[in-house]
Scaffold this motif. Sequence first.
Motif, PDB file in Angstrom:
ATOM      1  N   CYS A   1       0.830  -1.211   0.000  1.00 57.35           N
ATOM      2  CA  CYS A   1       0.000   0.000   0.000  1.00 57.35           C
ATOM      3  C   CYS A   1       0.862   1.259   0.000  1.00 57.35           C
ATOM      4  O   CYS A   1       0.565   2.225  -0.707  1.00 57.35           O
ATOM      5  N   SER A   2       1.935   1.237   0.798  1.00 53.49           N
ATOM      6  CA  SER A   2       2.854   2.378   0.822  1.00 53.49           C
ATOM      7  C   SER A   2       3.445   2.627  -0.559  1.00 53.49           C
ATOM      8  O   SER A   2       3.485   3.769  -1.041  1.00 53.49           O
ATOM      9  N   GLY A   3       3.886   1.555  -1.204  1.00 53.91           N
ATOM     10  CA  GLY A   3       4.498   1.673  -2.526  1.00 53.91           C
ATOM     11  C   GLY A   3       3.524   2.174  -3.573  1.00 53.91           C
ATOM     12  O   GLY A   3       3.854   3.061  -4.374  1.00 53.91           O
ATOM     13  N   LEU A   4       2.302   1.626  -3.548  1.00 54.40           N
ATOM     14  CA  LEU A   4       1.295   2.044  -4.536  1.00 54.40           C
ATOM     15  C   LEU A   4       0.931   3.523  -4.369  1.00 54.40           C
ATOM     16  O   LEU A   4       0.784   4.256  -5.349  1.00 54.40           O
ATOM     17  N   ILE A   5       0.807   3.944  -3.113  1.00 55.78           N
ATOM     18  CA  ILE A   5       0.479   5.352  -2.854  1.00 55.78           C
ATOM     19  C   ILE A   5       1.637   6.251  -3.293  1.00 55.78           C
ATOM     20  O   ILE A   5       1.439   7.270  -3.976  1.00 55.78           O
ATOM     21  N   ALA A   6       2.869   5.867  -2.932  1.00 58.42           N
ATOM     22  CA  ALA A   6       4.043   6.681  -3.275  1.00 58.42           C
ATOM     23  C   ALA A   6       4.269   6.749  -4.782  1.00 58.42           C
ATOM     24  O   ALA A   6       4.649   7.789  -5.321  1.00 58.42           O
ATOM     25  N   MET A   7       4.019   5.632  -5.473  1.00 57.58           N
ATOM     26  CA  MET A   7       4.270   5.574  -6.910  1.00 57.58           C
ATOM     27  C   MET A   7       3.165   6.225  -7.748  1.00 57.58           C
ATOM     28  O   MET A   7       3.368   6.510  -8.928  1.00 57.58           O
ATOM     29  N   SER A   8       2.016   6.455  -7.138  1.00 61.15           N
ATOM     30  CA  SER A   8       0.905   7.019  -7.913  1.00 61.15           C
ATOM     31  C   SER A   8       0.553   8.451  -7.505  1.00 61.15           C
ATOM     32  O   SER A   8      -0.262   9.104  -8.171  1.00 61.15           O
ATOM     33  N   PHE A   9       1.156   8.958  -6.433  1.00 58.35           N
ATOM     34  CA  PHE A   9       0.758  10.260  -5.885  1.00 58.35           C
ATOM     35  C   PHE A   9       0.869  11.385  -6.914  1.00 58.35           C
ATOM     36  O   PHE A   9      -0.070  12.166  -7.114  1.00 58.35           O
ATOM     37  N   LEU A  10       2.014  11.483  -7.582  1.00 64.03           N
ATOM     38  CA  LEU A  10       2.214  12.566  -8.556  1.00 64.03           C
ATOM     39  C   LEU A  10       1.234  12.441  -9.723  1.00 64.03           C
ATOM     40  O   LEU A  10       0.652  13.443 -10.170  1.00 64.03           O
ATOM     41  N   SER A  11       1.030  11.220 -10.202  1.00 63.51           N
ATOM     42  CA  SER A  11       0.113  11.001 -11.334  1.00 63.51           C
ATOM     43  C   SER A  11      -1.325  11.337 -10.959  1.00 63.51           C
ATOM     44  O   SER A  11      -2.045  12.008 -11.713  1.00 63.51           O
ATOM     45  N   VAL A  12      -1.767  10.869  -9.776  1.00 59.23           N
ATOM     46  CA  VAL A  12      -3.131  11.153  -9.312  1.00 59.23           C
ATOM     47  C   VAL A  12      -3.308  12.656  -9.086  1.00 59.23           C
ATOM     48  O   VAL A  12      -4.351  13.239  -9.418  1.00 59.23           O
ATOM     49  N   SER A  13      -2.272  13.290  -8.521  1.00 62.18           N
ATOM     50  CA  SER A  13      -2.330  14.740  -8.268  1.00 62.18           C
ATOM     51  C   SER A  13      -2.485  15.522  -9.571  1.00 62.18           C
ATOM     52  O   SER A  13      -3.190  16.531  -9.619  1.00 62.18           O
ATOM     53  N   ARG A  14      -1.808  15.049 -10.616  1.00 60.46           N
ATOM     54  CA  ARG A  14      -1.930  15.714 -11.917  1.00 60.46           C
ATOM     55  C   ARG A  14      -3.360  15.545 -12.463  1.00 60.46           C
ATOM     56  O   ARG A  14      -3.889  16.423 -13.112  1.00 60.46           O
ATOM     57  N   ALA A  15      -3.975  14.412 -12.154  1.00 60.23           N
ATOM     58  CA  ALA A  15      -5.315  14.105 -12.695  1.00 60.23           C
ATOM     59  C   ALA A  15      -6.422  14.822 -11.925  1.00 60.23           C
ATOM     60  O   ALA A  15      -7.352  15.376 -12.538  1.00 60.23           O
ATOM     61  N   ILE A  16      -6.355  14.813 -10.597  1.00 62.54           N
ATOM     62  CA  ILE A  16      -7.471  15.385  -9.800  1.00 62.54           C
ATOM     63  C   ILE A  16      -7.022  16.545  -8.907  1.00 62.54           C
ATOM     64  O   ILE A  16      -7.785  16.981  -8.044  1.00 62.54           O
ATOM     65  N   SER A  17      -5.805  17.001  -9.057  1.00 63.13           N
ATOM     66  CA  SER A  17      -5.162  18.074  -8.274  1.00 63.13           C
ATOM     67  C   SER A  17      -4.656  17.543  -6.935  1.00 63.13           C
ATOM     68  O   SER A  17      -5.150  16.515  -6.429  1.00 63.13           O
ATOM     69  N   VAL A  18      -3.689  18.263  -6.355  1.00 64.83           N
ATOM     70  CA  VAL A  18      -3.108  17.846  -5.072  1.00 64.83           C
ATOM     71  C   VAL A  18      -4.179  17.920  -3.987  1.00 64.83           C
ATOM     72  O   VAL A  18      -4.314  17.015  -3.147  1.00 64.83           O
ATOM     73  N   GLY A  19      -4.975  18.997  -4.004  1.00 61.65           N
ATOM     74  CA  GLY A  19      -6.054  19.138  -3.018  1.00 61.65           C
ATOM     75  C   GLY A  19      -7.069  18.019  -3.134  1.00 61.65           C
ATOM     76  O   GLY A  19      -7.518  17.455  -2.130  1.00 61.65           O
ATOM     77  N   GLY A  20      -7.430  17.660  -4.365  1.00 62.62           N
ATOM     78  CA  GLY A  20      -8.381  16.565  -4.583  1.00 62.62           C
ATOM     79  C   GLY A  20      -7.858  15.245  -4.060  1.00 62.62           C
ATOM     80  O   GLY A  20      -8.626  14.436  -3.523  1.00 62.62           O
ATOM     81  N   THR A  21      -6.555  15.019  -4.206  1.00 59.07           N
ATOM     82  CA  THR A  21      -5.933  13.790  -3.702  1.00 59.07           C
ATOM     83  C   THR A  21      -6.084  13.691  -2.189  1.00 59.07           C
ATOM     84  O   THR A  21      -6.357  12.620  -1.634  1.00 59.07           O
ATOM     85  N   PHE A  22      -5.946  14.834  -1.505  1.00 59.70           N
ATOM     86  CA  PHE A  22      -6.067  14.805  -0.039  1.00 59.70           C
ATOM     87  C   PHE A  22      -7.521  14.685   0.412  1.00 59.70           C
ATOM     88  O   PHE A  22      -7.785  14.152   1.492  1.00 59.70           O
ATOM     89  N   PHE A  23      -8.465  15.146  -0.394  1.00 58.65           N
ATOM     90  CA  PHE A  23      -9.877  14.858  -0.095  1.00 58.65           C
ATOM     91  C   PHE A  23     -10.139  13.351  -0.185  1.00 58.65           C
ATOM     92  O   PHE A  23     -10.910  12.783   0.600  1.00 58.65           O
ATOM     93  N   LEU A  24      -9.480  12.688  -1.130  1.00 58.85           N
ATOM     94  CA  LEU A  24      -9.597  11.234  -1.274  1.00 58.85           C
ATOM     95  C   LEU A  24      -9.026  10.526  -0.042  1.00 58.85           C
ATOM     96  O   LEU A  24      -9.661   9.619   0.520  1.00 58.85           O
ATOM     97  N   PHE A  25      -7.841  10.972   0.397  1.00 56.81           N
ATOM     98  CA  PHE A  25      -7.242  10.394   1.611  1.00 56.81           C
ATOM     99  C   PHE A  25      -8.138  10.639   2.829  1.00 56.81           C
ATOM    100  O   PHE A  25      -8.253   9.791   3.718  1.00 56.81           O
ATOM    101  N   CYS A  26      -8.787  11.792   2.867  1.00 60.52           N
ATOM    102  CA  CYS A  26      -9.699  12.142   3.965  1.00 60.52           C
ATOM    103  C   CYS A  26     -10.857  11.140   4.037  1.00 60.52           C
ATOM    104  O   CYS A  26     -11.225  10.681   5.127  1.00 60.52           O
ATOM    105  N   SER A  27     -11.416  10.783   2.890  1.00 66.09           N
ATOM    106  CA  SER A  27     -12.529   9.818   2.843  1.00 66.09           C
ATOM    107  C   SER A  27     -12.088   8.449   3.366  1.00 66.09           C
ATOM    108  O   SER A  27     -12.815   7.792   4.120  1.00 66.09           O
ATOM    109  N   ILE A  28     -10.877   8.034   2.972  1.00 63.78           N
ATOM    110  CA  ILE A  28     -10.350   6.734   3.421  1.00 63.78           C
ATOM    111  C   ILE A  28     -10.145   6.749   4.936  1.00 63.78           C
ATOM    112  O   ILE A  28     -10.473   5.783   5.634  1.00 63.78           O
TER     113      ILE A  28
END
Length: 532
Positions: free
Chosen positions: A455-482
Amino acid sequence: MGLMGVQENGNGEMGLSGVSLGTKNKYKRMDSDMKEDEDDGASLHHHHHQEEDRKSSTRKYVFACAVFASLNSVLLGYDVGVMSGAIIFIQEDLKITELQVEILVGILSIISLLGSLAGGKTSDVIGRKWTMALAAVVFQLGAIIMTLAPSFKVLMIGRLFAGIGIGFGVMIAPVYIVEISPTIARGSLTSFPEIFINIGILLGYISNYAFSGFSAHINWRIMLAVGILPSVFIGFALFIIPESPRWLVVQNRIDEARTVLMKTNENESEVEERLAEIQEAAGSGNGEKNEEKAVWRELLSPSPALRRMLITGFGIQCLQQITGVDATVYYSPEIFKEAGIHGNSKLLAATVAVGVAKTVFILVAIFLIDNLGRKPLLYISTIGMTVCLFILGFSLTILGKGEVGIALTVLSVCGNVAFFSVGLGPVCWVVTSEIFPLRLRAQASALGAVGNRVCSGLIAMSFLSVSRAISVGGTFFLFCSISALGVLFVHKLVPETKGKSLEQIELLFQNDHELLVTEVELGDVEHLVQKE
């Protein structure tokens, strides 16, 4: 009459003499009793003093064992912390792409699962202690290769070895500490690996800041090379720490196990009782029924009780990482850059504040975990993280790059890692190491560590890509839901293990009813015993 007088007189004298002697004897007895009382008092005082000395020396010994066993965790923390800054200069020096950055950062966690998987088997074969030694050696090899790497390919080879070494260390340290610790202090001592991860992260951040002034070709190499030092101390630790008594019992080395228990239990009278419990637990794992199944077959085809243990253990390990804490740490310079902080020195200085917050609050967890309990800390942690992640998402998405946005971003990142350190960070490893039966503990803990690292690896390896897709703020809203879902997970599936022996904790999962029912029953029994 004269004779009578003499006789009377004689009797009188004899009587007086008798009284006198009797009186003297009486006084002598009182003196003697007083001396005996004094002697008894002195003896009791001496015995009490000896008992206190024994308790003190036992605590120091167990504390030293927990510290040395946790040194491998510094390596993981240091790598997480140092890579957040070193990657800026690696990208500049080796001219690597953003995709290669994600792979370089995240691959360590993915590769470490190989070490964790192998570590479960290795620790059952060669012992907990020598698995820790193996972890240090493999990591050192990886760190040396990374330090001297002339290209991205060689750097990745170094990451491969470092990841395997870290996988061994992350898996074995909590298992060893939980098996060697007395029940009363098991929670706080088993938190040590998480403390040392945080210390490592802080040291990594400080190293980034300290060496950032050198040229881009040199500074990241020095940063990575410093990570070799903690593993050198592990060599000295091998001369101090004993083998796990539970592993020794499984190997039928009963006398050695008794010797270790004598050193690690404050009350000498409890040693035989603890040894008998361990032998019974080990024996239940060596019965005919369990001999028919290999450990891994049992894990893959679990009984209802074991299934509940696996859901709790594996689930909490995954939850620890999918809330995004490693992404927050690895990419804190990127987050602060998004908030509006510019310049490498300012970015790295802000990350030091994150490291300080993460380390200070893990110390709070140590004092509370055996007093307040595991579950209350998990509630505080997951609820606090949910709030901080929401504020972080709001700040980056709505407030933009003004001064208020920068301040709120730094505070919410620090708050998020602080709440993580208070509960989910340390308690995750404590619970996973406590809940499994002795015969399965190493392998099941390894499985949990694998979930954590994947899980650590998947999150670390996808963070920049996901941030580009839904923005850095959007990524943290996703983490908030989890994180919000994590509160429900804790409520439904994590039992309170505070104050229970490892053998008692197994009973929490044996009942087909809800965990909470069994937990209350055990709690009532303990309360009655204490009242008696």
